[in-house]
Design a protein around this motif. Structure first.
Motif, PDB file in Angstrom:
ATOM      1  N   LEU A 109      -1.589  17.498 -11.070  1.00 16.66           N
ATOM      2  CA  LEU A 109      -2.971  17.197 -10.740  1.00 16.66           C
ATOM      3  C   LEU A 109      -3.181  17.350  -9.243  1.00 16.66           C
ATOM      4  O   LEU A 109      -2.288  17.074  -8.440  1.00 16.66           O
ATOM      5  N   GLU A 110      -4.366  17.799  -8.894  1.00 22.27           N
ATOM      6  CA  GLU A 110      -4.723  17.857  -7.479  1.00 22.27           C
ATOM      7  C   GLU A 110      -5.358  16.524  -7.112  1.00 22.27           C
ATOM      8  O   GLU A 110      -6.091  15.935  -7.899  1.00 22.27           O
ATOM      9  N   TYR A 111      -5.065  16.073  -5.917  1.00 22.73           N
ATOM     10  CA  TYR A 111      -5.596  14.774  -5.498  1.00 22.73           C
ATOM     11  C   TYR A 111      -5.955  14.799  -4.029  1.00 22.73           C
ATOM     12  O   TYR A 111      -5.515  15.659  -3.271  1.00 22.73           O
ATOM     13  N   GLU A 112      -6.778  13.849  -3.673  1.00 22.81           N
ATOM     14  CA  GLU A 112      -7.151  13.666  -2.274  1.00 22.81           C
ATOM     15  C   GLU A 112      -6.725  12.259  -1.871  1.00 22.81           C
ATOM     16  O   GLU A 112      -7.078  11.283  -2.526  1.00 22.81           O
ATOM     17  N   LEU A 113      -5.954  12.179  -0.809  1.00 25.01           N
ATOM     18  CA  LEU A 113      -5.486  10.902  -0.282  1.00 25.01           C
ATOM     19  C   LEU A 113      -5.977  10.771   1.146  1.00 25.01           C
ATOM     20  O   LEU A 113      -5.715  11.630   1.982  1.00 25.01           O
ATOM     21  N   VAL A 114      -6.726   9.709   1.402  1.00 25.42           N
ATOM     22  CA  VAL A 114      -7.240   9.451   2.744  1.00 25.42           C
ATOM     23  C   VAL A 114      -6.713   8.090   3.186  1.00 25.42           C
ATOM     24  O   VAL A 114      -6.946   7.082   2.521  1.00 25.42           O
ATOM     25  N   ILE A 115      -5.990   8.085   4.292  1.00 27.38           N
ATOM     26  CA  ILE A 115      -5.506   6.832   4.876  1.00 27.38           C
ATOM     27  C   ILE A 115      -6.586   6.350   5.841  1.00 27.38           C
ATOM     28  O   ILE A 115      -6.920   7.030   6.807  1.00 27.38           O
ATOM     29  N   HIS A 116      -7.128   5.166   5.591  1.00 31.24           N
ATOM     30  CA  HIS A 116      -8.215   4.634   6.418  1.00 31.24           C
ATOM     31  C   HIS A 116      -7.702   3.836   7.611  1.00 31.24           C
ATOM     32  O   HIS A 116      -8.353   3.777   8.644  1.00 31.24           O
ATOM     33  N   ASN A 117      -6.562   3.196   7.457  1.00 27.94           N
ATOM     34  CA  ASN A 117      -6.030   2.348   8.519  1.00 27.94           C
ATOM     35  C   ASN A 117      -4.522   2.563   8.579  1.00 27.94           C
ATOM     36  O   ASN A 117      -3.811   2.237   7.628  1.00 27.94           O
ATOM     37  N   THR A 125      -2.287  -0.883   8.241  1.00 27.13           N
ATOM     38  CA  THR A 125      -2.113  -1.508   6.923  1.00 27.13           C
ATOM     39  C   THR A 125      -1.925  -0.487   5.807  1.00 27.13           C
ATOM     40  O   THR A 125      -1.660  -0.859   4.672  1.00 27.13           O
ATOM     41  N   ASN A 126      -2.108   0.796   6.129  1.00 32.32           N
ATOM     42  CA  ASN A 126      -2.047   1.867   5.128  1.00 32.32           C
ATOM     43  C   ASN A 126      -3.114   1.702   4.048  1.00 32.32           C
ATOM     44  O   ASN A 126      -2.895   2.079   2.896  1.00 32.32           O
ATOM     45  N   SER A 127      -4.266   1.159   4.395  1.00 31.61           N
ATOM     46  CA  SER A 127      -5.349   1.117   3.411  1.00 31.61           C
ATOM     47  C   SER A 127      -5.773   2.562   3.144  1.00 31.61           C
ATOM     48  O   SER A 127      -5.756   3.403   4.043  1.00 31.61           O
ATOM     49  N   TYR A 128      -6.149   2.849   1.924  1.00 29.79           N
ATOM     50  CA  TYR A 128      -6.324   4.242   1.528  1.00 29.79           C
ATOM     51  C   TYR A 128      -7.370   4.398   0.441  1.00 29.79           C
ATOM     52  O   TYR A 128      -7.792   3.433  -0.209  1.00 29.79           O
ATOM     53  N   SER A 129      -7.775   5.651   0.244  1.00 29.11           N
ATOM     54  CA  SER A 129      -8.576   6.070  -0.913  1.00 29.11           C
ATOM     55  C   SER A 129      -7.792   7.178  -1.596  1.00 29.11           C
ATOM     56  O   SER A 129      -7.264   8.080  -0.941  1.00 29.11           O
ATOM     57  N   LEU A 147       3.708   5.860  -5.607  1.00 29.07           N
ATOM     58  CA  LEU A 147       3.620   5.910  -7.067  1.00 29.07           C
ATOM     59  C   LEU A 147       2.478   6.823  -7.512  1.00 29.07           C
ATOM     60  O   LEU A 147       2.647   7.652  -8.419  1.00 29.07           O
ATOM     61  N   LEU A 148       1.315   6.682  -6.894  1.00 25.88           N
ATOM     62  CA  LEU A 148       0.171   7.511  -7.270  1.00 25.88           C
ATOM     63  C   LEU A 148       0.430   8.991  -7.035  1.00 25.88           C
ATOM     64  O   LEU A 148       0.134   9.825  -7.901  1.00 25.88           O
ATOM     65  N   THR A 149       0.985   9.325  -5.884  1.00 21.78           N
ATOM     66  CA  THR A 149       1.229  10.742  -5.588  1.00 21.78           C
ATOM     67  C   THR A 149       2.331  11.313  -6.475  1.00 21.78           C
ATOM     68  O   THR A 149       2.231  12.462  -6.919  1.00 21.78           O
ATOM     69  N   GLU A 150       3.368  10.531  -6.754  1.00 23.56           N
ATOM     70  CA  GLU A 150       4.433  10.996  -7.659  1.00 23.56           C
ATOM     71  C   GLU A 150       3.874  11.324  -9.033  1.00 23.56           C
ATOM     72  O   GLU A 150       4.166  12.380  -9.602  1.00 23.56           O
ATOM     73  N   HIS A 189       0.831  -1.199   0.000  1.00 23.14           N
ATOM     74  CA  HIS A 189       0.000   0.000   0.000  1.00 23.14           C
ATOM     75  C   HIS A 189       0.865   1.248   0.000  1.00 23.14           C
ATOM     76  O   HIS A 189       0.570   2.214  -0.728  1.00 23.14           O
ATOM     77  N   SER A 190       1.942   1.247   0.769  1.00 20.69           N
ATOM     78  CA  SER A 190       2.845   2.404   0.790  1.00 20.69           C
ATOM     79  C   SER A 190       3.477   2.628  -0.580  1.00 20.69           C
ATOM     80  O   SER A 190       3.603   3.770  -1.033  1.00 20.69           O
ATOM     81  N   SER A 191       3.861   1.554  -1.237  1.00 18.66           N
ATOM     82  CA  SER A 191       4.436   1.667  -2.588  1.00 18.66           C
ATOM     83  C   SER A 191       3.425   2.238  -3.570  1.00 18.66           C
ATOM     84  O   SER A 191       3.759   3.101  -4.393  1.00 18.66           O
ATOM     85  N   GLU A 192       2.187   1.773  -3.492  1.00 17.48           N
ATOM     86  CA  GLU A 192       1.133   2.296  -4.378  1.00 17.48           C
ATOM     87  C   GLU A 192       0.891   3.776  -4.117  1.00 17.48           C
ATOM     88  O   GLU A 192       0.742   4.562  -5.059  1.00 17.48           O
ATOM     89  N   ILE A 193       0.839   4.163  -2.850  1.00 17.06           N
ATOM     90  CA  ILE A 193       0.610   5.565  -2.497  1.00 17.06           C
ATOM     91  C   ILE A 193       1.731   6.438  -3.049  1.00 17.06           C
ATOM     92  O   ILE A 193       1.474   7.498  -3.639  1.00 17.06           O
TER      93      ILE A 193
END
Length: 69
Positions: free
Chosen positions: A49-57, A60-64, A39-42, A33-37
């Protein structure tokens, strides 16, 4: 008799194995999950682009992740 007196250590070892396996799987999930986050933010920042990142847990770093426009 179903269990012998020596079954206690095997039960303890089984529980320890299950706990270690759960810990390992949680660590792997957090890593990916950290690797995906990252990559997505980079990629979003490279394209300005503007983005919204919400860490749910936090464990485990589960996120939206949502691109906002």
């Amino acid at each position: 008799m179903l269990f012998k007196k020596s079954a206690g250590p095997y039960i303890l070892l089984t529980l320890l194995f299950i706990a270690l396996l759960a810990l390992l799987l949680t660590a792997i999930q957090r890593y990916f999950h950290s690797s995906e986050i990252n990559l997505l933010t980079e990629k979003a920042e490279e394209q300005n682009l503007e983005y919204e990142l919400v860490i749910h847990n936090q464990l485990t770093n589960s996120y939206s992740f949502t691109i906002t426009e």
